[in-house]
Design a protein around this motif. Structure first.
Motif, PDB file in Angstrom:
ATOM      1  N   HIS A 161      48.811  28.946  23.595  1.00  0.00           N
ATOM      2  CA  HIS A 161      48.771  30.356  24.007  1.00  0.00           C
ATOM      3  C   HIS A 161      49.872  31.127  23.289  1.00  0.00           C
ATOM      4  CE1 HIS A 161      46.451  28.974  27.563  1.00  0.00           C
ATOM      5  NE2 HIS A 161      47.320  27.987  27.575  1.00  0.00           N
ATOM      6  N   PHE A 166      51.611  35.062  23.093  1.00  0.00           N
ATOM      7  CA  PHE A 166      51.750  36.387  23.691  1.00  0.00           C
ATOM      8  C   PHE A 166      52.534  37.283  22.747  1.00  0.00           C
ATOM      9  CE2 PHE A 166      51.081  33.425  27.066  1.00  0.00           C
ATOM     10  CZ  PHE A 166      50.282  34.102  27.964  1.00  0.00           C
ATOM     11  N   TYR A 220      47.125  38.937  23.195  1.00  0.00           N
ATOM     12  CA  TYR A 220      47.128  37.515  23.550  1.00  0.00           C
ATOM     13  C   TYR A 220      46.089  36.808  22.700  1.00  0.00           C
ATOM     14  CZ  TYR A 220      45.755  33.326  26.137  1.00  0.00           C
ATOM     15  OH  TYR A 220      45.433  32.040  26.481  1.00  0.00           O
ATOM     16  N   ARG A 245      44.044  40.855  26.409  1.00  0.00           N
ATOM     17  CA  ARG A 245      45.221  41.697  26.602  1.00  0.00           C
ATOM     18  C   ARG A 245      45.926  41.164  27.839  1.00  0.00           C
ATOM     19  NH1 ARG A 245      46.817  44.384  22.550  1.00  0.00           N
ATOM     20  NH2 ARG A 245      47.877  45.842  23.908  1.00  0.00           N
ATOM     21  N   TRP A 246      47.257  41.026  27.788  1.00  0.00           N
ATOM     22  CA  TRP A 246      48.001  40.531  28.937  1.00  0.00           C
ATOM     23  C   TRP A 246      48.809  41.662  29.557  1.00  0.00           C
ATOM     24  CZ3 TRP A 246      53.225  41.070  29.395  1.00  0.00           C
ATOM     25  CH2 TRP A 246      53.951  41.298  28.230  1.00  0.00           C
ATOM     26  N   ARG A 247      49.089  41.490  30.861  1.00  0.00           N
ATOM     27  CA  ARG A 247      50.021  42.377  31.537  1.00  0.00           C
ATOM     28  C   ARG A 247      50.512  41.706  32.801  1.00  0.00           C
ATOM     29  NH1 ARG A 247      46.210  47.165  33.687  1.00  0.00           N
ATOM     30  NH2 ARG A 247      45.854  46.216  35.674  1.00  0.00           N
ATOM     31  N   ILE A 304      50.823  36.877  35.798  1.00  0.00           N
ATOM     32  CA  ILE A 304      50.487  37.334  34.442  1.00  0.00           C
ATOM     33  C   ILE A 304      48.963  37.323  34.378  1.00  0.00           C
ATOM     34  CG2 ILE A 304      50.679  34.997  33.458  1.00  0.00           C
ATOM     35  CD1 ILE A 304      51.756  37.966  31.453  1.00  0.00           C
ATOM     36  N   CYS A 305      48.377  38.443  33.982  1.00  0.00           N
ATOM     37  CA  CYS A 305      46.918  38.548  33.961  1.00  0.00           C
ATOM     38  C   CYS A 305      46.419  38.793  32.548  1.00  0.00           C
ATOM     39  CB  CYS A 305      46.462  39.678  34.877  1.00  0.00           C
ATOM     40  SG  CYS A 305      46.816  39.367  36.619  1.00  0.00           S
ATOM     41  N   LEU A 306      45.344  38.105  32.219  1.00  0.00           N
ATOM     42  CA  LEU A 306      44.643  38.302  30.957  1.00  0.00           C
ATOM     43  C   LEU A 306      43.397  39.110  31.272  1.00  0.00           C
ATOM     44  CD1 LEU A 306      44.846  34.706  29.450  1.00  0.00           C
ATOM     45  CD2 LEU A 306      46.376  36.649  29.060  1.00  0.00           C
ATOM     46  N   ARG A 342      38.512  37.818  33.019  1.00  0.00           N
ATOM     47  CA  ARG A 342      39.829  38.151  33.560  1.00  0.00           C
ATOM     48  C   ARG A 342      40.366  36.921  34.279  1.00  0.00           C
ATOM     49  NH1 ARG A 342      43.388  41.937  35.721  1.00  0.00           N
ATOM     50  NH2 ARG A 342      43.977  41.568  37.882  1.00  0.00           N
ATOM     51  N   CYS A 388      44.223  35.506  36.170  1.00  0.00           N
ATOM     52  CA  CYS A 388      45.628  35.695  36.519  1.00  0.00           C
ATOM     53  C   CYS A 388      46.225  34.350  36.915  1.00  0.00           C
ATOM     54  CB  CYS A 388      45.778  36.672  37.679  1.00  0.00           C
ATOM     55  SG  CYS A 388      45.231  38.361  37.298  1.00  0.00           S
TER      56      CYS A 388
END
Length: 111
Positions: free
Chosen positions: A36, A38, A44, A57-59, A65-67, A79, A81
């Motif tokens: 992985h 980031f 990502y 996209r991560w946030r 941490i969610c993709l 999605r 997390c």
């Protein structure tokens, strides 16, 4: 086909600095793995031992941490997390992929 699933846990530092420029390596008991990566801009990427790749996209959302927008979607999942984990290069920690399979994660120096 037994494809490795997405298994993510990254350092829980507000700026995620220990994840940038390094690799989160998730290993499965059967020998498969996922790398992985980031990026500071929210990008990502991941590469599976099978050669398959994905992007997202991560946030950070609370303590996770969610993709978002995983492409191509894995098993109809776009999605995912995962709990944030504090880690430095060389640290390992247990985790689970989106299908509940156990993995061992490690923060590895470099990409």
């Amino acid at each position: 086909m037994a494809a490795a699933g997405l298994a993510v846990a990254v350092p829980a530092q507000a700026d995620m600095s220990s994840a940038f420029g390094n690799t989160v390596l998730s290993r499965y008991a059967h020998g498969g793995w996922v790398k992985h990566w980031f990026d500071r801009d929210g990008g990502y990427r991941a590469q599976f031992s099978s050669g398959r790749t994905i992007t997202a996209r991560w946030r950070i959302e609370g303590d996770k941490i969610c993709l978002n927008g995983i492409r191509p979607a894995i098993m109809m999942i776009d999605r995912y997390c995962s709990p944030l984990v504090e880690a430095d290069v060389g640290d390992t920690w247990p985790g689970r992929d989106p299908l509940g399979r156990r993995v061992t994660n490690e923060l590895v120096r470099g990409r």
